[in-house]
Write a protein that holds these residues in place. Structure first.
Motif, PDB file in Angstrom:
ATOM      1  N   THR A  35       0.818  -1.451  -0.319  1.00 12.44           N
ATOM      2  CA  THR A  35       0.041  -0.098   0.015  1.00 12.44           C
ATOM      3  C   THR A  35       0.704   1.383   0.055  1.00 12.44           C
ATOM      4  O   THR A  35       0.233   2.198  -0.818  1.00 12.44           O
ATOM      5  CB  THR A  35      -1.054   0.353   1.307  1.00 12.44           C
ATOM      6  N   ASN A  44       0.917   4.364  -2.786  1.00 12.98           N
ATOM      7  CA  ASN A  44       0.408   5.581  -2.308  1.00 12.98           C
ATOM      8  C   ASN A  44       1.111   6.154  -3.028  1.00 12.98           C
ATOM      9  O   ASN A  44       1.075   7.728  -3.515  1.00 12.98           O
ATOM     10  CB  ASN A  44       0.391   5.562  -0.862  1.00 12.98           C
ATOM     11  N   LEU A  46       1.002   7.008  -6.309  1.00 13.48           N
ATOM     12  CA  LEU A  46      -0.275   7.439  -6.601  1.00 13.48           C
ATOM     13  C   LEU A  46       0.070   9.172  -6.328  1.00 13.48           C
ATOM     14  O   LEU A  46      -0.076  10.217  -7.569  1.00 13.48           O
ATOM     15  CB  LEU A  46      -1.472   7.189  -5.251  1.00 13.48           C
ATOM     16  N   PHE A  51      -5.439   4.336  -7.573  1.00 13.92           N
ATOM     17  CA  PHE A  51      -6.544   3.987  -6.782  1.00 13.92           C
ATOM     18  C   PHE A  51      -7.394   2.648  -7.510  1.00 13.92           C
ATOM     19  O   PHE A  51      -7.549   1.672  -6.597  1.00 13.92           O
ATOM     20  CB  PHE A  51      -7.109   5.603  -7.048  1.00 13.92           C
ATOM     21  N   PHE A  67      -6.239  -0.247  -7.314  1.00 15.82           N
ATOM     22  CA  PHE A  67      -5.765  -1.389  -5.658  1.00 15.82           C
ATOM     23  C   PHE A  67      -7.025  -2.649  -5.412  1.00 15.82           C
ATOM     24  O   PHE A  67      -5.953  -3.376  -4.467  1.00 15.82           O
ATOM     25  CB  PHE A  67      -6.720  -0.201  -5.021  1.00 15.82           C
ATOM     26  N   PRO A  71      -6.749   0.454   0.680  1.00 15.62           N
ATOM     27  CA  PRO A  71      -6.363   1.929   1.125  1.00 15.62           C
ATOM     28  C   PRO A  71      -5.655   1.310   2.345  1.00 15.62           C
ATOM     29  O   PRO A  71      -6.540   1.565   3.293  1.00 15.62           O
ATOM     30  CB  PRO A  71      -7.492   2.262   0.519  1.00 15.62           C
ATOM     31  N   THR A 109      -3.654   7.041   1.574  1.00 15.29           N
ATOM     32  CA  THR A 109      -4.577   7.226   0.356  1.00 15.29           C
ATOM     33  C   THR A 109      -5.183   8.293   0.443  1.00 15.29           C
ATOM     34  O   THR A 109      -5.553   8.989  -0.662  1.00 15.29           O
ATOM     35  CB  THR A 109      -5.436   5.182  -0.431  1.00 15.29           C
TER      36      THR A 109
END
Length: 711
Positions: free
Chosen positions: A524, A528, A531, A547, A550, A557, A561
């Motif tokens: 994660t 992130n 992202l 996103f 995921f 998330p 996130t």
């Protein structure tokens, strides 16, 4: 006779120290029995540099003898002075009496000495009525006059046995004591100068003579004497001695060089030291560079560097150290290298670039690589000398040496470095992007038995990110999560900033994270970072595509996130409608509904994933609502956060309050400002004053309204 004078006047130290001076000059310049234990017995005196030497045989110095008539006349003059009105004669009058004795160039019988100090000792008797004993001392360099002490001394003189006497010296009159000390200093200086002139005359006569009249032992005595009184001439005497030895097919004794180098402490200026050091270096390199003679060079140059460094002239010692390190001299005497390392505390920050004046890291590396093990306190001192650790190459070399020392199993020392020092170095190194050094610090921490801290993981991650090593950076993030640490929002933003420097780097990161071989890279936290990287690059669509992936990658998330999503939505809003801070107009309803729909997606994700909002989430959420003009919704969001016991940022309160005031919603602005204390931000009188000023500005009046002043 000496014993009788000592017992009669309790001034035996006069005769003893006078004998020292006389024997010292005669022993250095004239004795032919060099090395004989009976005629050259050295021992330490009461001063640091004092020596007592045995008396040479007068018959062996026939070339330097003279009649004692001058001494007798001197004694007579002093006796006449002693029999006068009893007042101490100062200055030129006393000098006129004593100069014929002190300026003699030759040495003869002992009568002159005895007459001189009988006259001085009678001066002591003159003050017996005052219960005082004056001691007239003639001492070698660095000896001192000791008052109010009891001790046993050994008096050595020609033709006399060794006698033990007890001495008690009392000086009750400070002015008279100062006169005695001043007179003693004059005698010392005059005797030393007289000895030096005699020795120099003997050396010059030897050097200009066609035949060698002085033996090797006598020449060695001249070198050692001049080392304490004239180091420049001592070096000249060594060069002359080396030429003689070379002509005879042998080498000069090594200890003479050590004597000469020890005399550098008597140099009066750094310029003189630098000149002599350069001359000595050139001489040693020129004379001892071939064959077996090179051993002298391997020993003398490091010893010369150590001597100069101990005197505090590190700038002068640095070229020497760099020279024998560059030439890769074999390590014959490891103690010299370790002694050089011990000087690290003297001048740690003598340079403008905060680097030590000597290459201690290279000395330590050379010492350890040859199998030597310096003491831990010396190694630690060298490491701390390089604070604030800007020289990465030097720090890497020092830490590598410490790690090598730590891996030795058969040593009694503990070379562990405290965890705080390792973390400090790690933080400073991460800003420079030195990956190897960051990994070395983690490896050393593990070998010392420390748990790898969150700060060390962050430093390694930032080092990888700064050096554009994307897979290693992502792998370090996964390792950090595996060890139970949660990467902070600030760390992920820094990694995202490094990734966003180039579109190709972002696409490459997305490729390795969504590819097949991503088992050790996918998490994660890494997603992130990707992202937020797209968000900083203002690529909104690519950010939402990340996103959406995921769920496909089986990731959940987290709070970072949704916080990044709110920030990306703010970027999108400013790109579409411009910056709405302090805007007087409002957006259309359709435009607002479009953004609100995207906000609902994020909020529903939080509800489905049971994600707790953070103070950073509320800040981005309120900022986005303010850009849309939804101040009432922003106030409700803050009230919700306060009800959930979330400590908000002061900037969040200021942001919403000031923007409400700019739009004319002064009552709402004051209500939000009053939430600061319950939100954990404390009272904000500055914020209230700013709201009142904006209100007064709109009303066209100066100062605060009456009701606000009362409030």
């Amino acid at each position: 006779m000496l014993r009788r004078i000592a017992q009669q006047n309790r001034g035996h130290s006069i005769c003893q120290r006078a004998t020292k001076c006389k024997n010292y000059a005669r022993h250095v310049a004239t004795s032919a029995n060099y090395g004989d234990k009976k005629s050259s017995s050295y021992r330490r005196g009461r001063g640091n540099g004092a020596r007592q030497l045995g008396v040479a045989n007068p018959s062996s110095s026939s070339a330097l003898t003279q009649s004692s008539e001058r001494h007798s006349s001197t004694g007579a003059a002093l006796a006449t002075w002693n029999a006068s009105n009893g007042e101490i004669i100062h200055g030129e009058e006393f000098n006129e009496m004593i100069n014929p004795f002190l300026n003699r160039n030759k040495t003869g019988s002992d009568n002159g000495f005895l007459e001189l100090f009988k006259a001085i000792s009678s001066l002591n008797n003159r003050h017996n009525d005052f219960n005082q004993t004056l001691v007239m001392s003639v001492h070698l360099p660095d000896t001192e006059i000791y008052a109010e002490e009891e001790e046993e001394e050994t008096v050595t003189s020609s033709g006399a046995d060794i006698v033990k006497v007890n001495t008690k010296v009392q000086l009750d009159d400070p002015p008279l004591q100062d006169q005695v000390i001043s007179l003693s200093d004059k005698l010392d200086k005059a005797l030393r100068e007289s000895c030096r002139k005699s020795v120099l005359e003997a050396f010059e006569e030897e050097r200009t003579s066609s035949e060698n009249t002085l033996s090797e032992k006598q020449l060695g005595r001249i070198i050692t004497f001049l080392a304490e009184n004239d180091v420049g001439m001592s070096f000249e005497a060594i060069k002359y001695h080396v030429e003689q030895c070379k002509a005879e097919g042998r080498m000069a004794p090594l200890f003479l060089y050590h004597y000469m180098m020890s005399g550098l402490k008597n140099c009066t200026s750094q310029i003189e030291v630098e000149r002599l050091v350069l001359d000595i270096q050139e001489h040693v390199i020129e004379e001892y560079s071939d064959g077996e003679k090179a051993v002298y060079k391997y020993i003398l140059l490091p010893q010369l560097a150590l001597t100069v460094a101990r005197l505090g002239h590190n700038d002068c010692a640095r070229p020497l150290v760099e020279y024998f390190l560059e030439e890769k001299y074999p390590l014959i005497n490891p103690d010299i290298h370790e002694s050089l390392l011990k000087t690290a505390w003297r001048h740690p920050f003598a340079r403008e670039d905060w680097t030590p004046t000597l290459p201690y890291h290279r000395l330590l590396s050379e010492l350890v690589s040859c199998g030597n093990r310096p003491k831990p306190e010396v190694v630690t001192r060298v490491l701390h000398t390089y604070y604030p650790y800007r020289d990465l190459d030097a720090i890497t070399e020092i830490l590598s040496s410490i790690q090598q020392l730590h891996h030795y199993e058969d040593h009694p020392y503990d070379y562990s470095i405290d965890c705080g020092t390792l973390e400090t170095i790690s933080v400073l190194v991460s800003k420079r992007g030195s990956v190897d050094l960051s990994l070395l610090i983690i490896e050393m921490a593990e070998s010392f038995g420390y748990k790898i801290s969150e700060s060390m993981f962050e430093d390694v991650i930032l080092s990888f990110a700064a050096s554009r090593q994307v897979p290693q950076c992502l792998g370090a993030l996964v390792d950090m999560e595996t060890n139970g640490y949660v990467p902070s929002r600030e760390l992920l933003r820094k990694v995202a900033k490094k990734l966003s420097y180039d579109d190709k780097r972002l696409r490459y990161t997305q490729h390795i994270l969504t590819g097949d071989d991503n088992a050790n890279l996918l998490s994660t936290a890494t997603m992130n970072s990707l992202l937020m990287g797209y968000g900083m690059k203002k690529n909104i669509q690519a950010a939402f595509d990340v996103f959406d992936s995921f769920q496909e990658l089986g990731l959940k998330p987290d709070s970072n996130t949704v916080t990044f999503l709110m920030e990306i939505l703010y970027f999108s809003t400013t790109m579409r409608f411009g910056r709405r801070s302090y805007a007087k107009d409002s957006l259309g309803r359709e435009e607002i509904d479009d953004v609100v729909g995207e906000i609902d997606v994020v909020l529903s994700t939080m509800k489905e994933g049971d994600i707790e909002p953070t103070r950073h989430f509320y800040h981005e959420y309120v900022r986005l609502l303010c850009s849309l003009g939804l101040f009432e919704d922003g106030k409700l969001a803050l009230e919700e956060a306060v009800s959930n016991n979330i400590n908000l940022q002061v900037g969040t309160i200021f942001l919403l309050s000031v923007q409400c005031a700019h739009r004319g919603h002064f009552d709402m602005a004051r209500d939000v400002a009053r939430l600061a204390q319950t939100a954990g931000c404390g009272k904000q009188p500055t914020l209230l004053r700013r709201i009142n000023n904006l209100h007064n500005q709109k009303l066209g009046v100066w100062g605060r309204p009456r009701e606000e002043i009362d409030e």
